[in-house]
Design an enzyme around this catalytic site. Structure first.
Site: not given
Length: 532
Positions: A26, A460
């Site tokens: 983001c 991840c």
């Protein structure tokens, strides 16, 4: 970004069939006008809007802007929506966002997080007034924090990590407070309770706080909002305000200049009076339980910042996520990508007639490969910019068809030639095969794939959508069999050490702040203990 149910076999969002490739983090913006800035000179909402447009590559699902008209205001003004920034914020909506300070966020979500209620910035009313937060990343111990909050009898209405952050900040720190809230202590308590992986902006009363986790996994930088004029007289001109941004590329669009990055673990305060560094929280030792905070947040020996584990800035910000004109650690991302291409040419040379790339993020690496090898760079693919990214397609067949719609081959540049196609990364390998086939159909004699990053082998857990281990191309076949698997004449990756070398070569260190990078998706060495 919204929290997902984590799985040791896969990263964030592993049950989402649309995650064919890695997805960006983001983007966050915070802006405060200086006390001396005349009314009406700067429209904060429009500045934030311009910043979010520059950060659009970090998330395309939804966006939001929240503004404040000052400490006396009992509410914030806000607009949120799904889709691209330019489609959400019309002139009419921006004109309603009054105030001299505000936050902005552009978002992509993990699994279970596409509910519109998860769109940031996140706002709550506290007994000290309204509070707004926006963050980039994923709390590594979100489940433990969620349980702790619920055990206090507090209900949660979303799956968003932002709500966890906001609830934690709404509570007084363990040592207590005097007559008014100590936001520095509250944020310090939050950092010590969850050491990674996030950058965060918080707005309360007439201040905005910018925070990076102690490992510095996600980026955040500080800029000065300057009067328009020549660049060389910034020192003589008074700033109109100050800005936080996930990337420095947003500053040019906003008419701001880069001051510096927020240091790992640092809490920085922006107010109408300027910029103030409140504290730097040291990185915890790897064996420390991440769900427990220190009893006294003031009990910090800052020498331990230099003696503790190294920072773990996400190395894929350089490889893929960030815009090429952004600056991290004193160096421009474009230069790092070009050095990756040069190093790749040294490690994996090939006899060929032309070097090219899959547009566009791999172009600097392809140019670097060309410069180092002496083989000319020529474009071979024409990109249709009006086709959605292939990873948002719901199934493999749709993704392959999306590749055919997305690229056209420049046959006159390809006919009878041996081509080295440089890409920045390969995740599942569902797009590279159709592209190779496209080049061969257009007349390429040979197609050699060179990847300007090491093979992705591990999920991840730090807020980047990477598929399960079994879906990652590098885990499906031995390296020597991957070329035939995707239909290439040869295939080679940049080594992990080669990537580190390319990144470290241009780093400019300041104030003895150490540097380090997270390569967990490449080598499985996570910077913290994983909690499930």
């Amino acid at each position: 970004m919204a929290a997902s149910s984590k799985n040791p076999e896969g990263g964030a969002g592993v049950d989402d069939p649309s995650t064919a490739e890695m997805r960006e983090a983001c983007g966050v913006i915070g802006c405060v006008l200086a006390r001396s800035t005349p009314d009406g000179m700067v429209n904060v909402a429009r500045m934030i809007y311009l910043g979010l447009v520059a950060l659009q590559h970090r998330g395309q699902e939804s966006a939001g802007i929240v503004t404040s008209e000052g400490p006396a205001s009992t509410h914030f003004n806000y607009q949120k929506g799904d889709g691209l920034v330019a489609a959400i914020f019309t002139d009419e909506k921006l004109n309603k966002l009054k105030g001299d300070m505000g936050l902005g966020h552009t978002r992509y979500s993990t699994a279970g997080g596409r509910d519109p209620t998860n769109t940031q910035p996140f706002m709550v009313h506290t007994r000290h007034g309204p509070l707004a937060t926006a963050h980039n990343g994923e709390l590594i111990n979100a489940m433990a924090l969620r349980k702790a909050i619920m055990d206090r009898g507090v209900g949660l209405s979303t799956l968003s990590d932002s709500e966890l952050i906001t609830q934690m900040l709404s509570q007084a720190p363990p040592r207590g407070e005097k007559a008014k809230p100590d936001w520095g202590a509250r944020i310090r308590h939050l950092i010590e309770a969850t050491p990674t992986a996030y950058s965060l902006v918080v707005m309360q009363e007439d201040k905005i706080y910018g925070v990076r986790d102690p490992f510095g996994n996600r980026p955040l930088c500080i800029g000065r909002l300057m009067p328009l004029g020549t660049a060389n007289d910034d020192e003589q001109r008074k700033p109109l305000g100050w800005v936080f941004s996930s990337e420095s590329c947003a500053f040019q669009s906003m008419g701001a200049t880069l001051m510096r990055e927020v240091y790992p673990g640092e809490i920085v305060e922006l107010s109408p009076d300027g910029v103030r560094s409140l504290d730097i929280v040291p990185r915890p030792k790897r064996t420390a339980p991440h769900s427990n905070a220190h009893g006294d947040p003031d009990d910090i020996d800052h020498e331990t910042i230099l003696l503790g584990p190294p920072p773990a800035f996400c190395i894929f910000e350089y490889v893929y996520f960030a815009r090429a004109d952004s600056v991290f650690e004193g160096q421009q991302v474009y230069s790092v990508r070009q050095r990756c291409g040069r190093q790749l040419a040294i490690e994996s040379p090939v006899d060929a007639d032309i070097i090219s790339t899959v547009p566009e993020s791999a172009t600097p690496a392809a140019l670097g490969f060309s410069l180092e090898s002496g083989i000319p760079y020529i474009e071979v693919l024409c990109k249709n910019r009006y086709v959605g990214r292939s990873f948002i397609q719901p199934d493999t067949r749709s993704r392959k068809l999306a590749v055919a719609k997305k690229f056209g081959a420049l046959s006159e540049n390809l006919m009878g030639r041996r081509v080295v196609l440089v890409d920045d990364s390969i995740v599942r390998g569902t797009t590279v095969g159709p592209i190779i086939q496209l080049l061969r159909q257009a007349g390429a004699k040979e197609v050699h794939i060179r990847v300007a990053s090491p093979p992705l082998k591990h999920p991840c857990y730090m807020g980047i959508n990477i598929p399960t281990r079994g879906e990652l191309l590098a885990n499906q076949k031995p390296l020597e069999e991957l070329a035939s698997h995707v239909g290439a004449d040869s295939l080679a990756y940049l080594s992990i050490e080669g990537l580190r070398k390319a990144v470290r070569q241009g780093i400019v260190l300041k104030n003895n702040i150490p540097t380090g990078h997270c390569t967990a998706c490449l080598d499985g060495n996570y910077p913290v203990n994983l909690e499930w």
